[in-house]
Scaffold this motif. Structure first.
Motif, PDB file in Angstrom:
ATOM      1  N   ASP A  15       0.786  -1.123   0.006  1.00 20.96           N
ATOM      2  CA  ASP A  15       0.162   0.102   0.098  1.00 20.96           C
ATOM      3  C   ASP A  15       1.025   1.251   0.019  1.00 20.96           C
ATOM      4  OD1 ASP A  15      -1.725   2.057   0.447  1.00 20.96           O
ATOM      5  OD2 ASP A  15      -3.019   0.894   1.817  1.00 20.96           O
ATOM      6  N   PRO A  16       1.290   1.759  -1.102  1.00 19.11           N
ATOM      7  CA  PRO A  16       2.455   2.781  -1.180  1.00 19.11           C
ATOM      8  C   PRO A  16       1.683   4.271  -0.693  1.00 19.11           C
ATOM      9  CG  PRO A  16       1.326   2.410  -3.120  1.00 19.11           C
ATOM     10  CD  PRO A  16       1.042   1.522  -2.573  1.00 19.11           C
ATOM     11  N   ARG A  17       0.333   4.346  -0.618  1.00 16.85           N
ATOM     12  CA  ARG A  17      -0.078   5.641  -0.239  1.00 16.85           C
ATOM     13  C   ARG A  17      -0.301   5.386   1.467  1.00 16.85           C
ATOM     14  NH1 ARG A  17      -3.390   9.429  -1.956  1.00 16.85           N
ATOM     15  NH2 ARG A  17      -3.771   8.216  -4.181  1.00 16.85           N
ATOM     16  N   ARG A  18      -0.408   4.452   2.023  1.00 17.17           N
ATOM     17  CA  ARG A  18      -0.319   4.248   3.371  1.00 17.17           C
ATOM     18  C   ARG A  18       1.204   4.596   4.014  1.00 17.17           C
ATOM     19  NH1 ARG A  18      -2.103  -1.187   6.113  1.00 17.17           N
ATOM     20  NH2 ARG A  18      -0.284  -1.885   4.986  1.00 17.17           N
ATOM     21  N   ASP A  19       2.078   3.819   2.893  1.00 22.83           N
ATOM     22  CA  ASP A  19       3.623   4.016   3.175  1.00 22.83           C
ATOM     23  C   ASP A  19       4.117   5.428   3.197  1.00 22.83           C
ATOM     24  OD1 ASP A  19       6.201   3.068   3.650  1.00 22.83           O
ATOM     25  OD2 ASP A  19       6.657   3.712   1.422  1.00 22.83           O
ATOM     26  N   GLY A  20       3.295   6.393   2.293  1.00 21.65           N
ATOM     27  CA  GLY A  20       3.733   7.720   2.196  1.00 21.65           C
ATOM     28  C   GLY A  20       3.328   8.391   3.587  1.00 21.65           C
ATOM     29  N   ARG A  21       1.995   8.095   4.033  1.00 25.22           N
ATOM     30  CA  ARG A  21       1.494   8.788   5.225  1.00 25.22           C
ATOM     31  C   ARG A  21       2.361   8.351   6.423  1.00 25.22           C
ATOM     32  NH1 ARG A  21      -3.504   6.916   3.218  1.00 25.22           N
ATOM     33  NH2 ARG A  21      -3.486   5.115   4.376  1.00 25.22           N
ATOM     34  N   ARG A  22       2.792   7.222   6.505  1.00 25.35           N
ATOM     35  CA  ARG A  22       3.582   6.650   7.543  1.00 25.35           C
ATOM     36  C   ARG A  22       5.012   7.532   7.589  1.00 25.35           C
ATOM     37  NH1 ARG A  22       8.191   3.774   7.992  1.00 25.35           N
ATOM     38  NH2 ARG A  22       7.667   2.845   5.673  1.00 25.35           N
ATOM     39  N   ARG A  23       5.718   7.544   6.345  1.00 28.65           N
ATOM     40  CA  ARG A  23       6.835   8.411   6.473  1.00 28.65           C
ATOM     41  C   ARG A  23       6.666  10.097   6.377  1.00 28.65           C
ATOM     42  NH1 ARG A  23      10.385   6.056   0.916  1.00 28.65           N
ATOM     43  NH2 ARG A  23      10.158   3.869   1.866  1.00 28.65           N
ATOM     44  N   GLY A  24       5.451  10.587   6.254  1.00 28.44           N
ATOM     45  CA  GLY A  24       5.184  11.707   6.448  1.00 28.44           C
ATOM     46  C   GLY A  24       4.955  11.986   8.039  1.00 28.44           C
ATOM     47  N   GLU A  37       6.584  10.977  10.266  1.00 24.89           N
ATOM     48  CA  GLU A  37       7.897  10.916  10.868  1.00 24.89           C
ATOM     49  C   GLU A  37       8.330  12.416  10.634  1.00 24.89           C
ATOM     50  OE1 GLU A  37      10.515   8.174   8.883  1.00 24.89           O
ATOM     51  OE2 GLU A  37       9.146   6.504   9.826  1.00 24.89           O
ATOM     52  N   VAL A  38       7.879  13.195  10.051  1.00 24.88           N
ATOM     53  CA  VAL A  38       8.344  14.949   9.752  1.00 24.88           C
ATOM     54  C   VAL A  38       7.437  15.313  10.949  1.00 24.88           C
ATOM     55  CG1 VAL A  38       8.297  16.558   8.354  1.00 24.88           C
ATOM     56  CG2 VAL A  38       8.664  14.454   7.352  1.00 24.88           C
ATOM     57  N   SER A  39       8.348  15.971  11.607  1.00 25.44           N
ATOM     58  CA  SER A  39       7.769  16.986  12.857  1.00 25.44           C
ATOM     59  C   SER A  39       6.772  17.815  12.256  1.00 25.44           C
ATOM     60  CB  SER A  39       8.800  17.578  13.756  1.00 25.44           C
ATOM     61  OG  SER A  39       8.389  18.426  14.538  1.00 25.44           O
ATOM     62  N   PHE A  93       5.676  10.695  -5.497  1.00 22.85           N
ATOM     63  CA  PHE A  93       5.031  11.948  -4.629  1.00 22.85           C
ATOM     64  C   PHE A  93       4.064  11.584  -3.607  1.00 22.85           C
ATOM     65  CE2 PHE A  93       7.030  13.553  -8.428  1.00 22.85           C
ATOM     66  CZ  PHE A  93       7.614  14.902  -7.789  1.00 22.85           C
ATOM     67  N   TYR A  94       4.125   9.997  -3.214  1.00 28.96           N
ATOM     68  CA  TYR A  94       2.960   9.817  -2.185  1.00 28.96           C
ATOM     69  C   TYR A  94       3.272  10.713  -0.896  1.00 28.96           C
ATOM     70  CZ  TYR A  94       1.406   5.835  -4.871  1.00 28.96           C
ATOM     71  OH  TYR A  94       0.593   4.901  -5.787  1.00 28.96           O
ATOM     72  N   GLU A  95       4.525  10.659  -0.339  1.00 30.81           N
ATOM     73  CA  GLU A  95       4.675  11.399   0.922  1.00 30.81           C
ATOM     74  C   GLU A  95       4.448  12.742   0.718  1.00 30.81           C
ATOM     75  OE1 GLU A  95       8.515  11.881   3.995  1.00 30.81           O
ATOM     76  OE2 GLU A  95       8.857  10.868   2.149  1.00 30.81           O
ATOM     77  N   ILE A  96       4.858  13.549  -0.242  1.00 30.96           N
ATOM     78  CA  ILE A  96       4.597  14.681  -0.444  1.00 30.96           C
ATOM     79  C   ILE A  96       3.225  15.390  -0.609  1.00 30.96           C
ATOM     80  CG2 ILE A  96       4.971  16.881  -2.330  1.00 30.96           C
ATOM     81  CD1 ILE A  96       7.701  15.867  -2.842  1.00 30.96           C
ATOM     82  N   GLU A  97       2.457  14.477  -1.148  1.00 32.44           N
ATOM     83  CA  GLU A  97       0.972  14.618  -1.387  1.00 32.44           C
ATOM     84  C   GLU A  97       0.455  14.632   0.026  1.00 32.44           C
ATOM     85  OE1 GLU A  97      -2.910  12.886  -4.144  1.00 32.44           O
ATOM     86  OE2 GLU A  97      -1.426  11.516  -3.182  1.00 32.44           O
ATOM     87  N   TYR A  98       0.812  13.743   0.686  1.00 34.11           N
ATOM     88  CA  TYR A  98       0.467  13.753   2.366  1.00 34.11           C
ATOM     89  C   TYR A  98       0.606  14.802   3.043  1.00 34.11           C
ATOM     90  CZ  TYR A  98      -0.189  11.972   7.168  1.00 34.11           C
ATOM     91  OH  TYR A  98      -0.639  12.121   8.323  1.00 34.11           O
ATOM     92  N   LEU A  99       2.127  15.282   2.825  1.00 35.18           N
ATOM     93  CA  LEU A  99       2.509  16.296   3.722  1.00 35.18           C
ATOM     94  C   LEU A  99       2.067  17.717   3.380  1.00 35.18           C
ATOM     95  CD1 LEU A  99       6.432  15.438   3.988  1.00 35.18           C
ATOM     96  CD2 LEU A  99       4.469  15.505   5.882  1.00 35.18           C
TER      97      LEU A  99
END
Length: 563
Positions: A60-69, A71-73, A87-93
């Motif tokens: 699930d790459p979208r969930r993975d992007g949220r998980r990494r996001g 981690e960003v304070s 761009f999954y993580e960027i989209e979430y952030l």
């Protein structure tokens, strides 16, 4: 229209050069787009030996992007992502209203093409808070230059770099470079926290000071700049009857004690210590024309008989400089008066500058040339248990990172260096390398000829006009509001003057939507706003800090005008 076509159209609107390169590139052979178990596309690296690691989850790459996001304070307002993949993580952030700017770095146009072909990210490419560095602009030096020119810690809060983990080794050079660039900006903030209020209040008071008589300074193709390093003691003997000398404030008493009268002295420091340089120089120092930064202590300008106001880098000084005559721009970006003095020499027409006394180190443990202000100061405080020489050594060794290096091959003498002096040296070298003039790090020839090419007159604007300019600035600041978020980015735009996080933060959106004058007014407050920072940098506090600085600045101007 295909997914690639829609994405490419969005890319062309904001990054036409990148779009042209991506459109002309081939699909990246080192990556493979696959379908994850969730049904969404994911990206896998490839090598000549076969498929490699996944950049995103194959489940699930979208969930993975949220998980990494996650981690960003939330304190982070400036994020650099090296290798954005799909761009999954960027989209979430970017769903965070307070996140001011995301810089996505990707050296391969083919990787960007794969992302444009795999999923619809047109809404991200249109988002003003996303900036792309692709191809040559993604190189370490270019990326560092971009971060240095755009990261403003007071506005953006904390800084973070996110490399694509499977490509961490490939990213290391660039991520180290952008971290170093951000560190330089953060070091400037520590200085702003200490001096930001003083810079502003001194500048306001100096603008309201009485008129100074016109100052006439020589215009020469060759000049000498004298700094106060220990080597000045030997170099000074070669300056008698030579080219015109411009002195740094610390070096002035050293030169006067040796019978050398400079044509001008340059002062950059906003601290009261600048006053002591002139006091040690005696009554003769009062007659030397002073080129003083607008944020210098008012006592310094009152002490001398003739003064030229300069703008050395504080944004407030440049704001008022646009409306007042007689304020000359010099380069104070190096943070040291030596660089400012070299800049002033070039303003007087010098195409070759002989720089003496610029040791920017402590040769044999000596901090300055004798006769500068520190020697009489420490002699006045010495006791049998703590002589002046011991106090000088304490000054040299005050920084725990001070390092001694052999000065001669036999190791009989040592030169001591500190991180701050190294930074000054590096900034001076960078500045000199970009000058049209030649800077020679040695005294001029013994029989240097002086070319008579005239003088330049410096006059200060009428005091009534200076008062009017300050009154107008105070009125503009009172009416100044924080910009709203761009409509459509996060739903409804925030009220313009609300101090909630994200109400101003978009570096390429709401803030840039202001007029040039409004932006200049806000940026004029940034050094002062740093003084109101509490604890760690946090982008969510930026609006509150800016509004606090605005209120304080208006009070300073109004109070000075009333007095």
């Amino acid at each position: 229209m295909s997914i690639f076509g829609r994405n490419l159209e969005a890319l062309k609107r904001r990054f036409p050069h990148i779009a042209a390169d991506v459109e002309g590139s081939d699909a990246e052979a080192s990556s493979l787009v696959e379908t994850a178990r969730s049904g969404e596309p994911t990206l896998r690296l490839c090598s000549p030996d076969g498929p490699g690691p996944y950049l995103h989850s194959r489940i699930d790459p979208r969930r993975d992007g949220r998980r990494r996001g996650d981690e960003v304070s939330p304190k982070v307002g400036y994020l650099v992502v090296w290798g954005p993949g799909l761009f999954y993580e960027i989209e979430y952030l970017l769903e965070r209203p307070a996140l001011a700017l995301v810089v996505a770095i990707e050296p391969s146009e083919g990787m960007i093409r794969a992302a444009l072909s795999a999923r619809d990210i047109a809404h991200l490419l249109r988002n003003p808070r996303l900036h792309l560095l692709v191809g040559t602009s993604a190189e370490a030096s270019e990326a560092a230059r971009y971060v240095k020119s755009t990261y403003v810690p007071v506005l953006h809060g904390a800084f973070r770099v996110e490399p694509a983990r499977p490509r961490a080794d490939e990213a290391r050079q660039t991520t180290d470079a952008v971290r170093s660039a951000a560190t330089g900006q953060l070091e400037d903030v520590s200085i702003q926290r200490r001096f930001g209020l003083r810079w502003f209040s001194n500048a306001v008071r100096n603008l309201l000071a009485a008129e100074s008589p016109p100052v006439h300074l020589p215009v020469r193709p060759e000049m000498v700049v004298a700094a106060a390093g220990p080597s000045l003691e030997e170099s000074a003997a070669l300056l008698h009857g030579s080219l015109p000398v411009i002195s740094t404030d610390t070096a002035l008493p050293v030169l006067l004690q040796r019978g050398i009268r400079p044509v001008a002295v340059v002062s950059l420091d906003c601290q009261q210590v600048s006053y002591h340089h002139l006091l040690v120089g005696g009554t003769e120092a009062r007659d030397v024309p002073l080129a003083a930064d607008l944020s210098s202590p008012p006592t310094v300008l009152r002490h001398v008989r003739r003064a030229v106001l300069t703008a050395g880098g504080h944004p407030f000084t440049h704001l008022v400089q646009e409306q007042l005559t007689g304020i000359i721009s010099i380069d104070g970006s190096g943070g040291n008066v030596t660089q400012a003095a070299v800049s002033f020499a070039t303003k007087l027409g010098a195409r070759r500058v002989f720089l003496v006394g610029a040791d920017l180190s402590y040769p044999q443990g000596r901090p300055y040339a004798r006769d500068c202000y520190v020697y009489p100061y420490f002699r006045s405080r010495e006791t049998r248990l703590e002589p002046a020489h011991a106090q000088l050594w304490d000054m040299v060794l005050a920084d725990p990172q001070t390092k001694g290096e052999p000065q001669h091959e036999d190791g009989t003498a040592r030169t001591y260096r500190t991180p701050k002096l190294d930074m000054y040296r590096e900034r001076l070298a960078e500045y000199v390398s970009g000058l049209d003039a030649e800077v020679v790090f040695e005294p001029p020839p013994a029989r240097a000829r002086v070319s008579q090419t005239g003088t330049r007159e410096f006059t200060r604007a009428d005091r009534t006009l200076r008062r009017a300019v300050l009154e107008a600035v105070a009125e503009e600041l009172e009416e100044l509001v924080l910009p709203s978020q761009p409509s459509g980015t996060h739903g409804e735009a925030a009220p313009a003057n609300r101090a909630d996080p994200g109400s101003w933060a978009e570096a390429d959106g709401g803030f840039a939507a202001l007029s040039r004058r409004q932006q200049a007014l806000w940026y004029a407050l940034i050094p002062s706003a740093a003084a109101f920072l509490e604890g760690d940098l946090d982008v969510r506090n930026a609006s509150r800090v800016l509004l606090h600085a605005r209120q304080w600045a208006v009070g300073v101007i109004r109070g000075a005008l009333e007095r």
